[in-house]
Design a protein around this motif. Sequence first.
Motif, PDB file in Angstrom:
ATOM      1  N   LEU B  72      15.069 -31.049 -77.110  1.00  0.00           N
ATOM      2  CA  LEU B  72      15.558 -32.120 -76.246  1.00  0.00           C
ATOM      3  C   LEU B  72      14.523 -32.493 -75.192  1.00  0.00           C
ATOM      4  O   LEU B  72      14.043 -31.648 -74.435  1.00  0.00           O
ATOM      5  N   SER B  73      14.185 -33.775 -75.157  1.00  0.00           N
ATOM      6  CA  SER B  73      13.268 -34.276 -74.128  1.00  0.00           C
ATOM      7  C   SER B  73      13.917 -35.472 -73.456  1.00  0.00           C
ATOM      8  O   SER B  73      14.578 -36.269 -74.106  1.00  0.00           O
ATOM      9  N   VAL B  74      13.728 -35.578 -72.144  1.00  0.00           N
ATOM     10  CA  VAL B  74      14.217 -36.743 -71.417  1.00  0.00           C
ATOM     11  C   VAL B  74      13.088 -37.258 -70.541  1.00  0.00           C
ATOM     12  O   VAL B  74      12.423 -36.483 -69.859  1.00  0.00           O
ATOM     13  N   ALA B  81      10.994 -35.641 -67.670  1.00  0.00           N
ATOM     14  CA  ALA B  81      11.770 -34.755 -66.803  1.00  0.00           C
ATOM     15  C   ALA B  81      12.162 -33.470 -67.525  1.00  0.00           C
ATOM     16  O   ALA B  81      12.244 -32.416 -66.917  1.00  0.00           O
ATOM     17  N   VAL B  82      12.406 -33.609 -68.818  1.00  0.00           N
ATOM     18  CA  VAL B  82      12.774 -32.439 -69.620  1.00  0.00           C
ATOM     19  C   VAL B  82      11.912 -32.473 -70.874  1.00  0.00           C
ATOM     20  O   VAL B  82      11.780 -33.516 -71.514  1.00  0.00           O
ATOM     21  N   ASN B 113      26.385 -34.512 -71.417  1.00  0.00           N
ATOM     22  CA  ASN B 113      27.522 -35.414 -71.661  1.00  0.00           C
ATOM     23  C   ASN B 113      27.080 -36.872 -71.583  1.00  0.00           C
ATOM     24  O   ASN B 113      27.872 -37.756 -71.311  1.00  0.00           O
ATOM     25  N   ARG B 114      25.796 -37.070 -71.814  1.00  0.00           N
ATOM     26  CA  ARG B 114      25.210 -38.408 -71.898  1.00  0.00           C
ATOM     27  C   ARG B 114      25.405 -39.216 -70.621  1.00  0.00           C
ATOM     28  O   ARG B 114      25.479 -40.436 -70.666  1.00  0.00           O
ATOM     29  N   LEU B 115      25.448 -38.539 -69.476  1.00  0.00           N
ATOM     30  CA  LEU B 115      25.512 -39.283 -68.209  1.00  0.00           C
ATOM     31  C   LEU B 115      24.163 -39.901 -67.871  1.00  0.00           C
ATOM     32  O   LEU B 115      24.084 -40.857 -67.111  1.00  0.00           O
ATOM     33  N   THR B 116      23.079 -39.323 -68.427  1.00  0.00           N
ATOM     34  CA  THR B 116      21.756 -39.906 -68.147  1.00  0.00           C
ATOM     35  C   THR B 116      21.656 -41.326 -68.692  1.00  0.00           C
ATOM     36  O   THR B 116      20.817 -42.094 -68.247  1.00  0.00           O
ATOM     37  N   ALA B 122      16.085 -44.060 -68.312  1.00  0.00           N
ATOM     38  CA  ALA B 122      16.071 -42.751 -68.960  1.00  0.00           C
ATOM     39  C   ALA B 122      16.030 -42.900 -70.483  1.00  0.00           C
ATOM     40  O   ALA B 122      16.692 -43.756 -71.054  1.00  0.00           O
ATOM     41  N   ARG B 123      15.208 -42.050 -71.109  1.00  0.00           N
ATOM     42  CA  ARG B 123      15.104 -42.084 -72.568  1.00  0.00           C
ATOM     43  C   ARG B 123      15.183 -40.657 -73.079  1.00  0.00           C
ATOM     44  O   ARG B 123      14.596 -39.751 -72.490  1.00  0.00           O
TER      45      ARG B 123
END
Lengths: 327, 313
Positions: B72-74, B81-82, B113-116, B122-123
Motif C-alpha cells: 500500500l502506497s499513498v 506519505a505511505v 476506510n478510504r477516508l483519504t 491523495a492517490r
Amino acid sequence: MLQRLRKPWPDQRAERTLGALASVVLVLIVLMIVFVASKAMPAFQHNGLSFFGSGGDVDRQIDAMVNTGAKPAPGDYTIGAWPLIYATLLTTALAVVGGLAFALLAAVFIVEFAPPSLRRVVVPVVRLLAAVPSVIYGLIGILVLVPLVNDHLISSGRKQSVQYVISLTGTGLLVAVVILVVMITPIMIAIIVDALYAVPKGWREGALALGVNRWRAMWTVSVRAARPAIIAAVVLACARALGEAIMLSMVSGSKGFAPNPIDGLTFIFEPLRPLAATIVEDADSINAPAMSATVYAFALLLLFSSLVLSLAGFLAKQPMKKYGIRV
Amino acid sequence: MIGNEETHDVERLLPPPIKRIVVDEQLQPTIVQPPVADPVAATGPSAGAVRAGARAHRRGTPGPERMTLDGLSVSYGTKRAVNEVSLPIRQGEVLALIGPSGCGKTTLLRTLNRLTELTPTARREGRILLDGQDVDELEVTALRRRVSMVFQQPNPFPMSIFDNVAYALREQAMKRPGKAAVEPQVIDALRRAGLYDEVKDDLSRPALRLSGGQQQRLCIARALAVRPEVLLMDEPCSALDPRSTAVIEELIQELRSELAIVIVTHNLQQAYRVGDHVAFMYLGDLVEYGRTEQVFAAPRAQRTRDYVGGAFG
C-alpha cells in the motif's frame, strides 16, 4: 488635546468612546421610530383598525388624499391598506421561500460537490451578484421579462377573462417574485456557504466515517449545524425583499390590487404594489397632510416588520443553543 | 506465551509508570503502588486495573486475518506519505501504529476506510483486502460501516446523546426508524463503550455537554452501534486527560475480543499497554512490524531502536 489623542489609548478611553458611538446608533433608531410613529399617528387615529383592512379601491383613496387641503377633514384620511400590505407579504414570502430552497441547494453544491475550479469562479460571482444595485434588476425586468411574459405566457383569452377587473400587461406578481428571488438568493447563498465552511470538519468526517454518504452527511450534520446562519440569511433576505422599492415599483404593475389565489393561474400574472414601492411613488405628493400621514404610516409598518423579523430570527435560534450549535 | 526472560528485559527498558508492573511467575501482573501519588493510578481503581491488566491479555496464537494491506502506497501530489506497506490486521487483537509526526500513520489509518479519498490530491496504490475482498470493490458506505473510525478530537454531533449513537443506525435504514426501534441498539452500544451507566439518567442531554473523555467514549459507542468488524482509532487519547485515557485504554482491551482494532498513537507507553502487535513507521516506510514485546525489547531495525530507545531514554 491632540497630543493626548496621539498617545496610545488606554482601554478605558477606547471603551468609553466606542460605547458613546454605539449609543448614538441606538438613540438614532429610537428617535427614528418615535418620529415616524408621531407623524403616522393621524392616519391610524382616523382609520383605526380599518387601516389594515380592505375597503374600497386603495389607489383611488390615495389619489383622493393628494387633493385634500392643508386642513384635512377626518374623512380625508380614509384608506384600507390591505392590498398593499398583502402585496408586501406575498412577494416577500414567495421570494424568500423560493430563494431559500434554491440557495440551500446551490450552497450545498458549492461546498460539497462543485469541482474546485468551478468553486473558485462561482463564489466570487455569487458575491458580486449580491451587490448588484436593484434598479439594474428592475431595468432588466421591465425591458426583458415583462414583454416576455406579456407576449408568451399570458394568452389573450386570459386577458379577456379578467378585462373588466384588471388588465394584465406582463407586470405583476410573477415577474416581481422572479426578480426578487434573483436579488435575494445570492445573499443567502453567500451566507450559507460561509456557514457550511465554518462547520467543524470533524463533524462531517465523523458522519462519513460512519458510512453515510456525502449528500446525507451534508443535510444531517452540516446543514443542521448551520441552521442559525440559515435563519440569519432568511432574516436578511426578508429585510431586503420587504424594503425593495424601486425594482418592485418598476415590475409589479403598480396597482393597489390584491391578487387572488382562487383565480388559478391568472393569479401569478395579476399586478400588485407593495408598501415600499407605494412610498417611493407617492413621496412627491407628500405635501398634503393626509397623504403625508398615510405614507408615514406605511413607513412605520415596514419599520415595525423589520423589528419583528429580527426578533423572530433571534427567537428561532434559541432552541438550537441547547445542543451546542453556535448561534 | 512470552518467555520470562524477554518480559523482564522489557521491564528493564520501560519508563517509570510501567516499571511499577511486576510480573510474577504465572504472568499475573500486580501493581506496586508508588510512594508518590501518581495522577493516573491515584484517581480510581479502574486506572490501576488498566495498568495491572496491561500485559495480561496476551494470547499465544494470533487471530484470523481480517484486513490485509498489500504494497500500500499513498501520495499527496508528488509527496509520498505511505510507501509500500504490507501488514495483516487480525481479529481479536490490537495493532498499534507508532512513529514520529508526519510519518504516515494517520494517512495509513485513513486509507483503510478510504477516508483519504476525500482529499482530492491523495492517490493510492496497492491493495487493501477486507475478508479477502478488495475494498475498492465494496460500496464505500458499506466499507465504512464495517471499518469504522474514532478520531483524534472527540467529534460528537451537536445533538443529544441518543441521537448521536442512533445516527448511523437511522441513516443506514431505508425508512427512518423511530426512537423505540433503535433504542436497544443504542443502549447496547453505550454499554459496550462503557458510557451507559454515566449517562443513562438522561439520554436526551446534549452530547457536547459531556466531558472530553465521555465525548470520546460516545464517539466509540457511535462507531460500535453499526457493529463494525474493524475499529480504527486515530490517537483517541491525545486530547484527553490521564484519567480518561486510562478508561479508554481499558475499553480498548474489552473490545479487542469482538473486533480488530488499529490504533495510531504517539504515546509509546500506550502502544505498549494496548498493542498486541506494533508497527513502527518512519517517513512513510514500515520499518518494523512485530509482537509488541519483540518490537520494544529487541527491535530488529536500527531506526526502531533509536526511536524506542530515545523515547525511553
